[in-house]
Design an enzyme around this catalytic site. Structure first.
Site, short mmCIF file in Angstrom:
data_model
loop_
_atom_site.label_atom_id
_atom_site.label_comp_id
_atom_site.label_asym_id
_atom_site.label_seq_id
_atom_site.Cartn_x
_atom_site.Cartn_y
_atom_site.Cartn_z
N GLU A 127 0.84 -1.19 0.00
CA GLU A 127 0.00 0.00 0.00
C GLU A 127 0.88 1.24 0.00
O GLU A 127 2.09 1.16 0.26
CB GLU A 127 -0.93 0.00 1.21
CG GLU A 127 -1.88 -1.20 1.24
CD GLU A 127 -2.94 -1.07 2.31
OE1 GLU A 127 -2.95 -0.07 3.06
OE2 GLU A 127 -3.78 -1.99 2.41
N GLY A 131 4.96 -0.98 2.77
CA GLY A 131 5.56 -1.94 1.86
C GLY A 131 6.13 -3.10 2.66
O GLY A 131 5.48 -4.10 2.90
N ARG A 271 35.02 -7.60 -28.95
CA ARG A 271 35.50 -6.22 -28.85
C ARG A 271 37.02 -6.17 -28.81
O ARG A 271 37.66 -6.89 -28.03
CB ARG A 271 34.92 -5.58 -27.60
CG ARG A 271 35.47 -4.20 -27.25
CD ARG A 271 35.03 -3.15 -28.23
NE ARG A 271 35.27 -1.81 -27.69
CZ ARG A 271 35.33 -0.72 -28.43
NH1 ARG A 271 35.18 -0.80 -29.74
NH2 ARG A 271 35.53 0.46 -27.86
N GLU A 366 9.64 -8.07 -2.92
CA GLU A 366 9.52 -9.31 -2.13
C GLU A 366 10.31 -9.21 -0.82
O GLU A 366 10.80 -10.21 -0.30
CB GLU A 366 9.98 -10.51 -2.95
CG GLU A 366 9.15 -11.75 -2.72
CD GLU A 366 8.11 -11.96 -3.80
OE1 GLU A 366 7.42 -12.98 -3.78
OE2 GLU A 366 7.99 -11.10 -4.68
N THR A 368 12.87 -6.02 1.09
CA THR A 368 14.15 -5.37 0.81
C THR A 368 15.31 -6.18 1.37
O THR A 368 15.13 -7.09 2.20
CB THR A 368 14.19 -3.97 1.44
OG1 THR A 368 14.11 -4.10 2.87
CG2 THR A 368 13.03 -3.11 0.95
#
Length: 384
Positions: A127, A131, A271, A366, A368
């Site tokens: 919300e 979180g 490269r 999911e 921190t």
């Protein structure tokens, strides 16, 4: 103990690897730049059975396990995380709450279409003001004449506004517990229900080919039977879903980390600088070696967490470790890959630029990285 894949799991891995390489890689960059949802790719994934991997055949699934889903996520994320997160959220967040906690009627009604990929489900937890602090839920649901009346707003909800989104399971306060804390329950809200609207579509740093929206509930009414699981157990149910989901996000993170290795190896062989391929310089070799070590270590972590979960053993700590280690690996590898590519790494036409933009959210979504460390500390017995 062995981490070798079974024949069935290896066959699945190779199948998804080929699909990601041949079907996703050539076109996903265009979707990403336009911020468009790749409906055709998702439909193909549905026909392959990817959305039904961990579910029983009786509900339209493939009869596999959660580890199979993780392998598919890893291989998809080696090419693109937007497609991978669409699968992850559709399965572990959209369908899994119904499978784990729903009634038989709810399973029979919703799971077949979710397993086929014809429909997507969403997971309404976060919300605007809560979180990581999921207990700070403000959305409410009250009973009125046999119906739940839902009011509130949910933020950052994946798969919530597509043309094939069919439902969202939301957490809401349904009363007060004896100790005075909010009673949180889970309620299934079908798309198109009056009072349920999709709010703003977010402009994101990464995951640009995935769908993320705000959801608004304004006197939204659904039948009392749409309660998912036990009343007052919604918070505990979603914590279980998040524990499992952290393994899936770890697998996705490993895929991104390995994709950075893949791209860096290819570029280092092509490269040239100062008269030789840059892969001949020890500075580049060491950087790629570090990247491979991170991906390998993170893969072992999520394999271990998944094995514990499937064996019915406690896995909360191992899931948090896997998510923490793998998301760090994804972020570090994307930074190093961008450095190896130099100026080209800053161009969106190259996958590593996309990987760099996609990696950061893996340290946030999911739970921190700080939340993962908190969970690990708690599981070690340190004070809450």
């Amino acid at each position: 103990m062995t981490h070798r894949l079974s024949d069935e799991h290896e066959e699945l891995r190779r199948t998804v690897e080929a699909f990601a390489r041949d079907e996703v890689a050539p076109v996903i960059g265009d979707f990403y730049e336009r911020g468009a949802f790749p409906y055709d790719i998702i439909a193909k994934m549905g026909r392959m059975g990817l959305f039904g991997l961990p579910f029983p055949e009786e509900f339209g699934g493939m009869g596999g396990d959660y580890f199979a889903l993780c392998l598919a996520l890893e291989e998809l994320a080696r090419v693109d995380s937007s497609v991978a997160i669409t699968l992850e959220a559709g399965v572990s967040l959209g369908a899994m709450p119904i499978y784990r906690f729903g009634s038989e009627e709810q399973k029979k009604t919703w799971l077949p279409r979710l397993c086929s990929g014809e429909a997507l489900g969403a997971f309404g937890l976060t919300e605007p003001g809560g979180g990581s602090d999921a207990g700070a839920t403000r959305t409410t649901a009250r009973l009125d004449n046999g119906e739940w009346v839902v009011n509130g707003t949910k933020s950052f909800i994946t798969n919530s506004g597509t043309d094939i989104t069919t439902l969202v399971t939301v957490t809401a306060i349904t009363g007060e517990r004896p100790d005075g804390r909010p009673e949180i329950s889970a309620i299934l809200v079908p798309s198109g229900t009056p009072g349920f609207s999709v709010g703003q579509h977010y402009s994101k740093v990464g995951w640009n080919a995935s769908d993320t929206n705000e959801l608004v509930f304004d006197d939204c009414r659904v039948p009392e039977a749409n309660l998912v699981g036990e009343r007052g157990r919604g918070y505990a149910q979603f914590l279980r879903i998040l524990d499992e989901g952290r393994i899936a996000i770890a697998a996705l993170s490993v895929g991104l980390a390995q994709g950075c290795v893949d791209e860096s190896l290819r570029y280092a062989a092509e490269r040239e600088a100062f008269g030789q391929h840059i892969g001949q310089y020890q500075a580049i070799q060491f950087k790629i070696a570090d990247m491979e070590a991170r991906a390998h270590t993170a893969r072992l972590a999520y394999y271990d967490a998944a094995a514990r979960m499937l064996a019915g053993e406690p896995f909360k700590k191992e899931a948090a470790i896997a998510k923490l280690v793998a998301s760090n690996a994804a972020m570090d590898n994307s930074r190093d890959a961008t450095q190896i590519f130099g100026g080209y790494g800053f161009m969106n036409e190259y996958p590593v630029g996309r990987f760099y933009r996609d990696a950061k959210i893996l340290e946030i979504g999911e739970g921190t990285s700080e939340v993962q460390k908190m969970l690990i500390a708690r599981e070690l017995g340190l004070p809450a």
